[in-house]
Motif scaffolding. Structure first.
Motif, PDB file in Angstrom:
ATOM      1  N   MET A  34     -10.443 -71.478  82.251  1.00 50.49           N
ATOM      2  CA  MET A  34     -11.277 -72.536  81.695  1.00 50.49           C
ATOM      3  C   MET A  34     -12.112 -71.988  80.528  1.00 50.49           C
ATOM      4  O   MET A  34     -12.517 -70.825  80.529  1.00 50.49           O
ATOM      5  N   PRO A  35     -12.415 -72.827  79.527  1.00 47.87           N
ATOM      6  CA  PRO A  35     -13.207 -72.380  78.366  1.00 47.87           C
ATOM      7  C   PRO A  35     -14.702 -72.332  78.681  1.00 47.87           C
ATOM      8  O   PRO A  35     -15.492 -73.160  78.209  1.00 47.87           O
ATOM      9  N   TRP A  36     -15.117 -71.361  79.468  1.00 51.16           N
ATOM     10  CA  TRP A  36     -16.514 -71.239  79.887  1.00 51.16           C
ATOM     11  C   TRP A  36     -17.420 -71.099  78.662  1.00 51.16           C
ATOM     12  O   TRP A  36     -17.100 -70.407  77.705  1.00 51.16           O
ATOM     13  N   HIS A  37     -18.560 -71.753  78.723  1.00 56.52           N
ATOM     14  CA  HIS A  37     -19.511 -71.691  77.597  1.00 56.52           C
ATOM     15  C   HIS A  37     -20.446 -70.496  77.828  1.00 56.52           C
ATOM     16  O   HIS A  37     -21.583 -70.642  78.263  1.00 56.52           O
ATOM     17  N   THR A  38     -19.937 -69.321  77.498  1.00 54.87           N
ATOM     18  CA  THR A  38     -20.687 -68.092  77.739  1.00 54.87           C
ATOM     19  C   THR A  38     -21.246 -67.476  76.467  1.00 54.87           C
ATOM     20  O   THR A  38     -21.925 -66.458  76.523  1.00 54.87           O
ATOM     21  N   ASP A  39     -20.948 -68.079  75.317  1.00 53.13           N
ATOM     22  CA  ASP A  39     -21.442 -67.529  74.053  1.00 53.13           C
ATOM     23  C   ASP A  39     -22.950 -67.721  73.938  1.00 53.13           C
ATOM     24  O   ASP A  39     -23.534 -68.597  74.562  1.00 53.13           O
ATOM     25  N   HIS A  40     -23.585 -66.863  73.115  1.00 53.75           N
ATOM     26  CA  HIS A  40     -24.994 -67.083  72.802  1.00 53.75           C
ATOM     27  C   HIS A  40     -25.125 -68.454  72.141  1.00 53.75           C
ATOM     28  O   HIS A  40     -24.368 -68.784  71.232  1.00 53.75           O
ATOM     29  N   ALA A  41     -26.071 -69.238  72.614  1.00 52.82           N
ATOM     30  CA  ALA A  41     -26.188 -70.602  72.114  1.00 52.82           C
ATOM     31  C   ALA A  41     -27.647 -70.998  71.967  1.00 52.82           C
ATOM     32  O   ALA A  41     -28.535 -70.447  72.627  1.00 52.82           O
ATOM     33  N   CYS A  42     -27.874 -71.971  71.100  1.00 52.45           N
ATOM     34  CA  CYS A  42     -29.205 -72.541  70.948  1.00 52.45           C
ATOM     35  C   CYS A  42     -29.619 -73.159  72.281  1.00 52.45           C
ATOM     36  O   CYS A  42     -28.866 -73.954  72.852  1.00 52.45           O
ATOM     37  N   PRO A  43     -30.767 -72.803  72.823  1.00 54.89           N
ATOM     38  CA  PRO A  43     -31.169 -73.333  74.121  1.00 54.89           C
ATOM     39  C   PRO A  43     -31.462 -74.830  74.106  1.00 54.89           C
ATOM     40  O   PRO A  43     -31.473 -75.460  75.167  1.00 54.89           O
ATOM     41  N   GLN A  44     -31.654 -75.404  72.919  1.00 58.21           N
ATOM     42  CA  GLN A  44     -31.989 -76.818  72.862  1.00 58.21           C
ATOM     43  C   GLN A  44     -30.761 -77.712  72.742  1.00 58.21           C
ATOM     44  O   GLN A  44     -30.671 -78.740  73.406  1.00 58.21           O
ATOM     45  N   CYS A  45     -29.782 -77.322  71.926  1.00 53.81           N
ATOM     46  CA  CYS A  45     -28.602 -78.172  71.725  1.00 53.81           C
ATOM     47  C   CYS A  45     -27.302 -77.544  72.229  1.00 53.81           C
ATOM     48  O   CYS A  45     -26.262 -78.204  72.230  1.00 53.81           O
ATOM     49  N   ALA A  46     -27.335 -76.282  72.627  1.00 58.73           N
ATOM     50  CA  ALA A  46     -26.185 -75.562  73.197  1.00 58.73           C
ATOM     51  C   ALA A  46     -25.074 -75.254  72.202  1.00 58.73           C
ATOM     52  O   ALA A  46     -23.981 -74.870  72.593  1.00 58.73           O
ATOM     53  N   LEU A  47     -25.356 -75.386  70.907  1.00 55.49           N
ATOM     54  CA  LEU A  47     -24.381 -74.943  69.916  1.00 55.49           C
ATOM     55  C   LEU A  47     -24.539 -73.437  69.681  1.00 55.49           C
ATOM     56  O   LEU A  47     -25.650 -72.910  69.804  1.00 55.49           O
ATOM     57  N   PRO A  48     -23.446 -72.741  69.373  1.00 56.08           N
ATOM     58  CA  PRO A  48     -23.540 -71.291  69.142  1.00 56.08           C
ATOM     59  C   PRO A  48     -24.576 -70.955  68.079  1.00 56.08           C
ATOM     60  O   PRO A  48     -24.624 -71.585  67.012  1.00 56.08           O
ATOM     61  N   SER A  49     -25.431 -69.977  68.395  1.00 54.78           N
ATOM     62  CA  SER A  49     -26.464 -69.579  67.432  1.00 54.78           C
ATOM     63  C   SER A  49     -26.441 -68.091  67.149  1.00 54.78           C
ATOM     64  O   SER A  49     -27.131 -67.616  66.258  1.00 54.78           O
ATOM     65  N   GLY A  50     -25.662 -67.341  67.933  1.00 58.45           N
ATOM     66  CA  GLY A  50     -25.536 -65.910  67.691  1.00 58.45           C
ATOM     67  C   GLY A  50     -26.555 -65.066  68.418  1.00 58.45           C
ATOM     68  O   GLY A  50     -26.297 -63.902  68.719  1.00 58.45           O
ATOM     69  N   ASN A  51     -27.741 -65.628  68.710  1.00 49.44           N
ATOM     70  CA  ASN A  51     -28.770 -64.787  69.333  1.00 49.44           C
ATOM     71  C   ASN A  51     -29.604 -65.536  70.376  1.00 49.44           C
ATOM     72  O   ASN A  51     -30.678 -65.095  70.734  1.00 49.44           O
ATOM     73  N   SER A  52     -29.105 -66.687  70.842  1.00 45.37           N
ATOM     74  CA  SER A  52     -29.784 -67.479  71.870  1.00 45.37           C
ATOM     75  C   SER A  52     -31.165 -67.961  71.434  1.00 45.37           C
ATOM     76  O   SER A  52     -32.034 -68.219  72.266  1.00 45.37           O
ATOM     77  N   MET A  53     -31.364 -68.069  70.118  1.00 41.45           N
ATOM     78  CA  MET A  53     -32.600 -68.624  69.585  1.00 41.45           C
ATOM     79  C   MET A  53     -32.324 -70.045  69.085  1.00 41.45           C
ATOM     80  O   MET A  53     -31.180 -70.453  68.932  1.00 41.45           O
ATOM     81  N   LEU A  54     -33.393 -70.806  68.828  1.00 35.80           N
ATOM     82  CA  LEU A  54     -33.225 -72.155  68.313  1.00 35.80           C
ATOM     83  C   LEU A  54     -32.442 -72.129  67.002  1.00 35.80           C
ATOM     84  O   LEU A  54     -32.712 -71.311  66.127  1.00 35.80           O
ATOM     85  N   CYS A  55     -31.484 -73.034  66.889  1.00 38.84           N
ATOM     86  CA  CYS A  55     -30.695 -73.090  65.660  1.00 38.84           C
ATOM     87  C   CYS A  55     -31.489 -73.781  64.559  1.00 38.84           C
ATOM     88  O   CYS A  55     -32.512 -74.427  64.813  1.00 38.84           O
ATOM     89  N   GLY A  56     -31.007 -73.683  63.336  1.00 34.80           N
ATOM     90  CA  GLY A  56     -31.703 -74.263  62.202  1.00 34.80           C
ATOM     91  C   GLY A  56     -31.848 -75.768  62.312  1.00 34.80           C
ATOM     92  O   GLY A  56     -32.880 -76.335  61.948  1.00 34.80           O
ATOM     93  N   GLN A  57     -30.814 -76.434  62.822  1.00 33.62           N
ATOM     94  CA  GLN A  57     -30.863 -77.890  62.942  1.00 33.62           C
ATOM     95  C   GLN A  57     -31.961 -78.328  63.899  1.00 33.62           C
ATOM     96  O   GLN A  57     -32.695 -79.282  63.619  1.00 33.62           O
ATOM     97  N   CYS A  58     -32.095 -77.648  65.029  1.00 35.73           N
ATOM     98  CA  CYS A  58     -33.125 -78.007  66.007  1.00 35.73           C
ATOM     99  C   CYS A  58     -34.527 -77.657  65.501  1.00 35.73           C
ATOM    100  O   CYS A  58     -35.505 -78.303  65.894  1.00 35.73           O
ATOM    101  N   LEU A  59     -34.627 -76.646  64.655  1.00 36.06           N
ATOM    102  CA  LEU A  59     -35.925 -76.323  64.059  1.00 36.06           C
ATOM    103  C   LEU A  59     -36.327 -77.363  63.018  1.00 36.06           C
ATOM    104  O   LEU A  59     -37.495 -77.753  62.928  1.00 36.06           O
ATOM    105  N   GLN A  60     -35.364 -77.829  62.230  1.00 38.32           N
ATOM    106  CA  GLN A  60     -35.658 -78.777  61.161  1.00 38.32           C
ATOM    107  C   GLN A  60     -35.837 -80.200  61.692  1.00 38.32           C
ATOM    108  O   GLN A  60     -36.712 -80.935  61.224  1.00 38.32           O
ATOM    109  N   ALA A  61     -35.001 -80.591  62.646  1.00 38.93           N
ATOM    110  CA  ALA A  61     -35.057 -81.954  63.192  1.00 38.93           C
ATOM    111  C   ALA A  61     -34.888 -81.884  64.702  1.00 38.93           C
ATOM    112  O   ALA A  61     -33.800 -82.136  65.225  1.00 38.93           O
TER     113      ALA A  61
END
Length: 227
Positions: A34-61
């Protein structure tokens, strides 16, 4: 007793029909693939962010929800399986996904209630069941978190969102939900099967927070990840 029942009446795997599915309804190999979602992801939207920090989109809007927890990425074979569940009435999958979500996503949860994504009554009549509600019933039972099936309703019928651009999805979801429950200072879990752009969950989160919720988390079986 459960182990004895499994030995006497082995369950076949929902994906490959192997007789080694066990209590989850999936064999070890299919579960591993199964394609487990184990990558580092934005904690707010769950999109890959590389470092488990808020992504730019969630910071801006920032969205109305505070966090997103996803079990899988929306890729094959899970994508085909969820389509079969939703449109082919593969109802046993609700128990499988509910158990997995409770084990891998909800183990440290501190929530006051679970609200599944509502379906408009016309869509519910067509489909005969709410796929998110069926999964939510299992999660609620496993984690002993109250389930509120009638807290929110979908008052505006919306066309299928999958093929629409993001701005059109947002427009479609304006005024789509109503909340009949008193949620003041409550920590709420919104449960859905798939999160694509997050427009539907964001609209529902706005409605729930307007009803007084202090924190809103989105729990989804799968998150669409842009290639």
């Amino acid at each position: 007793m459960a182990g004895l029942i499994e030995r006497l009446f082995p369950q076949s795997c929902l994906l490959c029909s192997s007789w080694r599915a066990g209590s989850l309804g999936l064999c070890h190999d299919c579960l591993h693939d199964m394609p487990w979602h184990t990558d580092h992801a934005c904690p707010q939207c769950a999109l890959p962010s590389g470092n488990s920090m808020l992504c730019g989109q969630c910071l801006q809007a920032p969205p109305a929800f505070d966090a997103t927890r996803s079990l899988f990425q929306y890729r094959f074979p899970l994508s085909a399986t969820l389509q079969q569940y939703k449109y082919g009435q593969l109802l046993p999958l609700a128990r499988t996904m509910g158990l997995l979500l409770a084990e891998h996503v909800g183990r440290h949860s501190a929530a006051d209630c679970i609200i599944p994504m509502p379906l408009h009554r016309k869509r519910l009549q067509e489909r005969s069941f709410n796929q998110s509600a069926e999964i939510a019933k299992i999660v609620s039972k496993q984690l002993h978190i109250p389930l509120q099936l009638q807290a929110c309703t979908r008052i505006k019928p919306t066309p299928p969102q999958a093929s629409l651009p993001y701005k059109q999805r947002i427009k479609n979801m304006q005024g789509a939900f109503a909340c009949q429950a008193e949620l003041t200072d409550m920590r709420v879990i919104l449960l859905d099967d798939v999160m694509t752009t997050g427009a539907s969950l964001n609209a529902l989160a706005k409605t729930v927070k307007a009803a007084g919720a202090s924190r809103v988390e989105c729990w989804v079986i799968a998150r669409t990840i842009a290639e």
